[in-house]
Design a protein around this motif. Sequence first.
Motif, PDB file in Angstrom:
ATOM      1  N   MET A  75       0.864  -1.113   0.042  1.00 48.67           N
ATOM      2  CA  MET A  75       0.073   0.169   0.186  1.00 48.67           C
ATOM      3  C   MET A  75       0.925   1.146   0.015  1.00 48.67           C
ATOM      4  O   MET A  75       1.915   1.224   0.643  1.00 48.67           O
ATOM      5  N   ALA A  76       0.363   2.095  -0.867  1.00 51.59           N
ATOM      6  CA  ALA A  76       1.399   3.253  -1.102  1.00 51.59           C
ATOM      7  C   ALA A  76       0.712   4.595  -1.050  1.00 51.59           C
ATOM      8  O   ALA A  76      -0.522   4.653  -0.613  1.00 51.59           O
ATOM      9  N   ARG A  77       1.218   5.655  -0.768  1.00 51.38           N
ATOM     10  CA  ARG A  77       0.853   7.214  -0.369  1.00 51.38           C
ATOM     11  C   ARG A  77      -0.503   7.397  -1.317  1.00 51.38           C
ATOM     12  O   ARG A  77      -1.626   7.824  -0.952  1.00 51.38           O
ATOM     13  N   HIS A  78      -0.240   7.566  -2.611  1.00 51.17           N
ATOM     14  CA  HIS A  78      -1.294   7.808  -3.612  1.00 51.17           C
ATOM     15  C   HIS A  78      -2.244   6.771  -3.985  1.00 51.17           C
ATOM     16  O   HIS A  78      -1.794   5.565  -4.115  1.00 51.17           O
ATOM     17  N   SER A  79      -3.364   7.018  -3.677  1.00 52.50           N
ATOM     18  CA  SER A  79      -4.404   6.012  -4.321  1.00 52.50           C
ATOM     19  C   SER A  79      -5.431   6.630  -5.158  1.00 52.50           C
ATOM     20  O   SER A  79      -6.029   7.601  -5.097  1.00 52.50           O
ATOM     21  N   CYS A  80      -6.383   5.611  -5.812  1.00 52.09           N
ATOM     22  CA  CYS A  80      -7.570   5.831  -6.408  1.00 52.09           C
ATOM     23  C   CYS A  80      -8.570   4.891  -6.279  1.00 52.09           C
ATOM     24  O   CYS A  80      -8.133   3.628  -6.196  1.00 52.09           O
ATOM     25  N   SER A  81      -9.768   5.061  -5.614  1.00 55.47           N
ATOM     26  CA  SER A  81     -10.803   4.089  -5.434  1.00 55.47           C
ATOM     27  C   SER A  81     -11.651   4.327  -6.179  1.00 55.47           C
ATOM     28  O   SER A  81     -12.540   5.287  -6.469  1.00 55.47           O
ATOM     29  N   TYR A  82     -12.515   3.022  -6.411  1.00 58.53           N
ATOM     30  CA  TYR A  82     -13.841   3.183  -7.039  1.00 58.53           C
ATOM     31  C   TYR A  82     -14.882   2.268  -6.220  1.00 58.53           C
ATOM     32  O   TYR A  82     -14.629   1.031  -5.987  1.00 58.53           O
ATOM     33  N   ALA A  83     -16.093   2.641  -6.213  1.00 60.17           N
ATOM     34  CA  ALA A  83     -17.194   1.865  -5.725  1.00 60.17           C
ATOM     35  C   ALA A  83     -17.903   1.402  -6.995  1.00 60.17           C
ATOM     36  O   ALA A  83     -18.273   2.085  -7.849  1.00 60.17           O
ATOM     37  N   LEU A  84     -17.642  -0.040  -7.120  1.00 57.28           N
ATOM     38  CA  LEU A  84     -18.258  -0.856  -8.521  1.00 57.28           C
ATOM     39  C   LEU A  84     -19.607  -1.237  -8.261  1.00 57.28           C
ATOM     40  O   LEU A  84     -20.053  -1.529  -7.159  1.00 57.28           O
ATOM     41  N   SER A  99       3.388   4.993  -5.291  1.00 58.18           N
ATOM     42  CA  SER A  99       4.142   6.432  -4.517  1.00 58.18           C
ATOM     43  C   SER A  99       3.921   7.592  -5.327  1.00 58.18           C
ATOM     44  O   SER A  99       3.948   8.677  -4.813  1.00 58.18           O
ATOM     45  N   ASN A 100       3.571   7.612  -6.794  1.00 57.85           N
ATOM     46  CA  ASN A 100       3.181   8.773  -7.320  1.00 57.85           C
ATOM     47  C   ASN A 100       1.830   8.931  -7.765  1.00 57.85           C
ATOM     48  O   ASN A 100       1.225   7.908  -7.756  1.00 57.85           O
ATOM     49  N   ARG A 101       1.397  10.118  -7.825  1.00 58.88           N
ATOM     50  CA  ARG A 101       0.018  10.544  -8.467  1.00 58.88           C
ATOM     51  C   ARG A 101      -0.482  10.093  -9.430  1.00 58.88           C
ATOM     52  O   ARG A 101       0.506   9.867 -10.269  1.00 58.88           O
ATOM     53  N   PHE A 102      -1.723   9.495  -9.574  1.00 63.71           N
ATOM     54  CA  PHE A 102      -2.127   8.873 -10.647  1.00 63.71           C
ATOM     55  C   PHE A 102      -2.451  10.265 -11.496  1.00 63.71           C
ATOM     56  O   PHE A 102      -3.140  11.436 -11.240  1.00 63.71           O
ATOM     57  N   SER A 103      -2.378  10.043 -13.026  1.00 63.00           N
ATOM     58  CA  SER A 103      -2.597  11.235 -13.815  1.00 63.00           C
ATOM     59  C   SER A 103      -4.124  11.297 -14.324  1.00 63.00           C
ATOM     60  O   SER A 103      -4.509  10.098 -14.164  1.00 63.00           O
ATOM     61  N   ARG A 104      -4.417  12.320 -14.668  1.00 65.30           N
ATOM     62  CA  ARG A 104      -5.895  12.466 -15.100  1.00 65.30           C
ATOM     63  C   ARG A 104      -6.083  11.587 -16.442  1.00 65.30           C
ATOM     64  O   ARG A 104      -7.280  10.810 -16.284  1.00 65.30           O
ATOM     65  N   ASP A 105      -5.230  11.480 -17.244  1.00 67.12           N
ATOM     66  CA  ASP A 105      -5.404  10.520 -18.662  1.00 67.12           C
ATOM     67  C   ASP A 105      -5.445   9.034 -17.773  1.00 67.12           C
ATOM     68  O   ASP A 105      -6.145   8.054 -18.331  1.00 67.12           O
ATOM     69  N   GLU A 106      -4.474   8.756 -16.971  1.00 65.39           N
ATOM     70  CA  GLU A 106      -4.449   7.404 -16.609  1.00 65.39           C
ATOM     71  C   GLU A 106      -5.949   7.052 -15.713  1.00 65.39           C
ATOM     72  O   GLU A 106      -6.547   5.818 -16.033  1.00 65.39           O
ATOM     73  N   LEU A 107      -6.530   8.206 -14.887  1.00 65.10           N
ATOM     74  CA  LEU A 107      -7.953   7.777 -14.121  1.00 65.10           C
ATOM     75  C   LEU A 107      -8.926   7.395 -15.353  1.00 65.10           C
ATOM     76  O   LEU A 107      -9.650   6.660 -15.087  1.00 65.10           O
ATOM     77  N   LYS A 108      -8.623   8.299 -16.287  1.00 65.64           N
ATOM     78  CA  LYS A 108      -9.879   8.150 -17.372  1.00 65.64           C
ATOM     79  C   LYS A 108      -9.624   6.747 -17.952  1.00 65.64           C
ATOM     80  O   LYS A 108     -10.568   6.084 -18.214  1.00 65.64           O
ATOM     81  N   MET A 109      -8.373   6.322 -18.298  1.00 69.98           N
ATOM     82  CA  MET A 109      -8.375   5.107 -18.995  1.00 69.98           C
ATOM     83  C   MET A 109      -8.671   4.023 -17.899  1.00 69.98           C
ATOM     84  O   MET A 109      -9.406   3.164 -18.442  1.00 69.98           O
ATOM     85  N   LEU A 110      -8.407   4.208 -16.711  1.00 70.97           N
ATOM     86  CA  LEU A 110      -8.600   3.130 -15.678  1.00 70.97           C
ATOM     87  C   LEU A 110     -10.056   2.945 -15.701  1.00 70.97           C
ATOM     88  O   LEU A 110     -10.893   1.956 -15.653  1.00 70.97           O
ATOM     89  N   GLU A 111     -10.894   4.210 -15.697  1.00 70.94           N
ATOM     90  CA  GLU A 111     -12.423   4.002 -15.441  1.00 70.94           C
ATOM     91  C   GLU A 111     -12.981   3.335 -16.837  1.00 70.94           C
ATOM     92  O   GLU A 111     -13.905   2.536 -16.548  1.00 70.94           O
ATOM     93  N   SER A 112     -12.289   3.517 -17.813  1.00 69.14           N
ATOM     94  CA  SER A 112     -12.828   2.923 -19.031  1.00 69.14           C
ATOM     95  C   SER A 112     -12.552   1.166 -18.861  1.00 69.14           C
ATOM     96  O   SER A 112     -13.270   0.513 -19.256  1.00 69.14           O
ATOM     97  N   LEU A 113     -11.305   1.012 -18.578  1.00 65.28           N
ATOM     98  CA  LEU A 113     -10.980  -0.517 -18.395  1.00 65.28           C
ATOM     99  C   LEU A 113     -11.756  -1.265 -17.260  1.00 65.28           C
ATOM    100  O   LEU A 113     -12.204  -2.461 -17.498  1.00 65.28           O
ATOM    101  N   LEU A 114     -12.318  -0.442 -16.097  1.00 63.47           N
ATOM    102  CA  LEU A 114     -13.094  -1.063 -15.060  1.00 63.47           C
ATOM    103  C   LEU A 114     -14.373  -1.453 -15.832  1.00 63.47           C
ATOM    104  O   LEU A 114     -15.071  -2.297 -14.948  1.00 63.47           O
ATOM    105  N   CYS A 115     -14.885  -0.868 -16.931  1.00 64.46           N
ATOM    106  CA  CYS A 115     -15.954  -1.540 -17.411  1.00 64.46           C
ATOM    107  C   CYS A 115     -15.891  -3.035 -17.729  1.00 64.46           C
ATOM    108  O   CYS A 115     -17.044  -3.589 -17.689  1.00 64.46           O
ATOM    109  N   CYS A 116     -14.849  -3.428 -18.179  1.00 63.23           N
ATOM    110  CA  CYS A 116     -14.564  -4.774 -18.342  1.00 63.23           C
ATOM    111  C   CYS A 116     -14.682  -5.549 -17.047  1.00 63.23           C
ATOM    112  O   CYS A 116     -15.168  -6.871 -17.386  1.00 63.23           O
TER     113      CYS A 116
END
Length: 295
Positions: A75-84, A99-116
């Motif tokens: 577990m590291a300092r920066h996180s992103c969480s999703y209620a599925l 340990s480093n921040r998730f970029s806006r583009d990464e979060l957008k991509m992650l949200e799209s991949l979470l649909c799978c």
Amino acid sequence: MKDKAADLAIVSNKTFEASTAVNLHHYDISSALQTSLEFNELISIFCNKIQNTIPHNGVEYINEEFDLEFKRGVMARHSCSYALKVEEQQLGELKLTRSNRFSRDELKMLESLLCCLIYPLRNATLFQQALKMAFTDPLTKTNNRTAFNDCLLREIKRAERNSQHLSLIFVDVDHFKHINDDYGHGCGDLALSSLAGWLKDSVRGSDAVFRYGGEEFVILLSDTDIDGAMVIGERIRADIESHTLAYGMDVLNLTASLGVASLKGSDSPESLIKRADAAMYQAKQHGRNRIEVGY
Ligand SMILES: Nc1nc2c(ncn2[C@@H]2O[C@H](COP(=O)(O)OP(=O)(O)OP(=O)(O)O)[C@@H](O)[C@H]2O)c(=O)[nH]1
């Protein structure tokens, strides 16, 4: 003259290649997720597949409905969480950390991949719910007899493999017919569900308590010899006797007769059950509200 090109989105072979790549990635993830109906496995597959696109060090998945908490990595300092969720059905919470921040583009991509991940998780939820129902007694919410037969076989094999003890306790409510006859079936049902709760509280894991049928319960004690099982059985007997049950204006007391048996080298599941059950009948014959051993 108005520059028409200014109103148009640019579609180039570059965009086409990028979207094809994204679609292939989605397809690859979706295909991999079709191979399992286990929550932990689905989360692991998903996180492995997205590791190159969205690098992360730690994963946490919590699913309260199934009492599940899955953790992987650091577990590291920066996180992103999703209620599925899908169509109001909760599918748990997923958290990625690094340990480093998730970029806006990464979060957008992650949200799209979470649909799978959503629909495979929904399928897993439906499957696990059906499985749970098939092995649960609806009145007392304890494991049912099918679950017991399954579990006993597994525990006998485990005890033999690890040279460990295994004990069984049969618990049968005394004069239960009178409760139904005198106070009605509603009261009988309440007595059974209350008793199941007391039994679960008396033993280490609530998974060890099963409704064998009617007013008869069975408790499976792994790594417990006959002396240990007698101590637990006596504690259960005294616990049942000490509880009072309030039903409308009535206050009732229950007692139960218990039979204990431990696994021997020559035992089959049937012979072990038979000894515990016979001991329980002996407890009935010797006056009820007592415990006997089946040697
Ligand atoms: N309310 C209710 N009653 C049940 C349920 N399952 C079984 N019973 C009743 O449990 C009673 C069991 O009666 P018996 O087998 O005669 O046993 P008992 O009255 O407890 O007598 P002893 O075991 O000899 O002490 C029967 O009247 C069944 O109808 C249930 O799910 N709900």
